[in-house]
Design an enzyme around this catalytic site. Structure first.
Site, mmCIF file in Angstrom:
data_model
loop_
_atom_site.group_PDB
_atom_site.id
_atom_site.type_symbol
_atom_site.label_atom_id
_atom_site.label_comp_id
_atom_site.label_asym_id
_atom_site.label_seq_id
_atom_site.Cartn_x
_atom_site.Cartn_y
_atom_site.Cartn_z
ATOM 1 N N LYS A 9 0.837 -1.198 0.000
ATOM 2 C CA LYS A 9 0.000 0.000 0.000
ATOM 3 C C LYS A 9 0.880 1.260 0.000
ATOM 4 O O LYS A 9 2.101 1.182 0.228
ATOM 5 C CB LYS A 9 -0.913 -0.029 1.233
ATOM 6 C CG LYS A 9 -1.878 -1.228 1.257
ATOM 7 C CD LYS A 9 -2.814 -1.146 2.452
ATOM 8 C CE LYS A 9 -3.714 -2.363 2.554
ATOM 9 N NZ LYS A 9 -4.683 -2.247 3.683
ATOM 10 N N ASN A 112 -1.698 -0.101 7.098
ATOM 11 C CA ASN A 112 -1.152 -1.393 7.530
ATOM 12 C C ASN A 112 -0.324 -2.099 6.457
ATOM 13 O O ASN A 112 -0.218 -3.318 6.427
ATOM 14 C CB ASN A 112 -2.263 -2.279 8.112
ATOM 15 C CG ASN A 112 -3.387 -2.516 7.120
ATOM 16 O OD1 ASN A 112 -3.282 -2.170 5.952
ATOM 17 N ND2 ASN A 112 -4.464 -3.126 7.602
ATOM 18 N N GLU A 126 -9.681 -9.792 -7.836
ATOM 19 C CA GLU A 126 -8.688 -8.729 -7.668
ATOM 20 C C GLU A 126 -7.549 -8.864 -8.684
ATOM 21 O O GLU A 126 -7.053 -7.860 -9.197
ATOM 22 C CB GLU A 126 -8.165 -8.747 -6.229
ATOM 23 C CG GLU A 126 -9.265 -8.367 -5.238
ATOM 24 C CD GLU A 126 -8.897 -8.572 -3.770
ATOM 25 O OE1 GLU A 126 -7.745 -8.956 -3.481
ATOM 26 O OE2 GLU A 126 -9.772 -8.341 -2.909
HETATM 27 N N1 LIG Z 1 -9.275 3.925 8.742
HETATM 28 C C1 LIG Z 1 -9.739 2.684 8.966
HETATM 29 N N2 LIG Z 1 -9.410 1.748 8.087
HETATM 30 C C2 LIG Z 1 -9.872 0.512 8.303
HETATM 31 C C3 LIG Z 1 -10.693 0.143 9.392
HETATM 32 N N3 LIG Z 1 -10.999 -1.177 9.301
HETATM 33 C C4 LIG Z 1 -10.377 -1.604 8.199
HETATM 34 N N4 LIG Z 1 -9.715 -0.591 7.594
HETATM 35 C C5 LIG Z 1 -8.908 -0.631 6.381
HETATM 36 O O1 LIG Z 1 -9.604 -1.337 5.399
HETATM 37 C C6 LIG Z 1 -8.800 -2.382 4.915
HETATM 38 C C7 LIG Z 1 -9.677 -3.507 4.481
HETATM 39 O O2 LIG Z 1 -10.294 -4.092 5.619
HETATM 40 P P1 LIG Z 1 -10.460 -5.662 5.695
HETATM 41 O O3 LIG Z 1 -10.663 -6.207 4.328
HETATM 42 O O4 LIG Z 1 -11.482 -5.964 6.730
HETATM 43 O O5 LIG Z 1 -9.031 -6.096 6.296
HETATM 44 P P2 LIG Z 1 -7.913 -7.010 5.647
HETATM 45 O O6 LIG Z 1 -8.548 -8.012 4.728
HETATM 46 O O7 LIG Z 1 -7.040 -7.510 6.740
HETATM 47 O O8 LIG Z 1 -7.077 -5.952 4.845
HETATM 48 P P3 LIG Z 1 -6.884 -5.843 3.269
HETATM 49 O O9 LIG Z 1 -5.904 -6.915 2.929
HETATM 50 O O10 LIG Z 1 -6.345 -4.456 3.057
HETATM 51 O O11 LIG Z 1 -8.224 -6.065 2.601
HETATM 52 C C8 LIG Z 1 -7.847 -2.712 6.069
HETATM 53 O O12 LIG Z 1 -6.647 -3.269 5.669
HETATM 54 C C9 LIG Z 1 -7.611 -1.336 6.653
HETATM 55 O O13 LIG Z 1 -6.555 -0.683 5.964
HETATM 56 C C10 LIG Z 1 -11.036 1.175 10.314
HETATM 57 O O14 LIG Z 1 -11.753 0.945 11.289
HETATM 58 N N5 LIG Z 1 -10.528 2.430 10.054
#
Ligand SMILES: Nc1nc2c(ncn2[C@@H]2O[C@H](COP(=O)(O)OP(=O)(O)OP(=O)(O)O)[C@@H](O)[C@H]2O)c(=O)[nH]1
Ligand SMILES: [Mg+2]
Length: 138
Positions: A9, A112, A126
């Site tokens: 990212k 992250n 994707e």
């Molecule tokens: N700002 C913010 N970002 C969030 C929050 N929850 C999730 N995200 C962002 O949204 C992304 C996608 O969420 P998810 O798909 O649930 O998490 P993930 O699968 O571990 O992460 P990805 O691999 O990025 O999809 C996360 O990686 C975070 O960067 C939140 O509460 N606040």
């Protein structure tokens, strides 16, 4: 043999973490079958994170992911979908196990460092969103 979509990212690219993250992938033994640094359009970002459209942080998430270059990666390997997710660690770095990318390189959920597809269906969707036909190694 599975394939998945991984991404460094904008925070990871900006902080110069690309070489370290690619090294982890190669040390693990996954095969990189697609790799490019790129800007993500708003349209692609909204499609990529479509499942989160109704979440309060959606706008912030799209702003962040389109805010600087990312590195899009297609990976191939045995159980690579769950394996790459395991290497990344929990979404919130505070909950990520030591030794994972998010534990070692990040402090906040919003920034992250890496993405990984969460299922075979997401991986296919994707990979299709980020890589064109003929762009991936056979
Ligand atoms: N700002 C913010 N970002 C969030 C929050 N929850 C999730 N995200 C962002 O949204 C992304 C996608 O969420 P998810 O798909 O649930 O998490 P993930 O699968 O571990 O992460 P990805 O691999 O990025 O999809 C996360 O990686 C975070 O960067 C939140 O509460 N606040
Ligand atoms: Mg996700």
């Amino acid at each position: 043999m599975e394939r998945t979509f991984a991404m460094i990212k904008p925070d990871g690219v900006r902080r110069g973490l690309t070489p370290q993250i690619l090294a982890r992938i190669q040390n693990k033994g996954y095969r990189i079958v697609g790799l490019k640094q790129m800007m993500i359009s708003r349209e692609t970002a909204e499609a990529h994170y479509g499942e989160h459209r109704e979440r309060p942080f959606f706008g912030e998430l799209v702003d962040f992911i389109t805010g600087g270059p990312v590195v899009a990666i297609a990976l191939e390997g045995e159980n690579v979908i769950s394996g790459w997710r395991a290497m990344m660690g929990a979404t919130n770095p505070a909950n990520a196990a030591p030794g994972t990318i998010r534990a070692d390189f990040a402090t906040t959920t919003g920034e992250n460092v890496t993405h990984g597809s969460d299922s075979p269906e997401s991986a296919e969707r994707e990979l299709g969103l980020f890589f064109g036909e003929g762009e991936l190694l056979k």
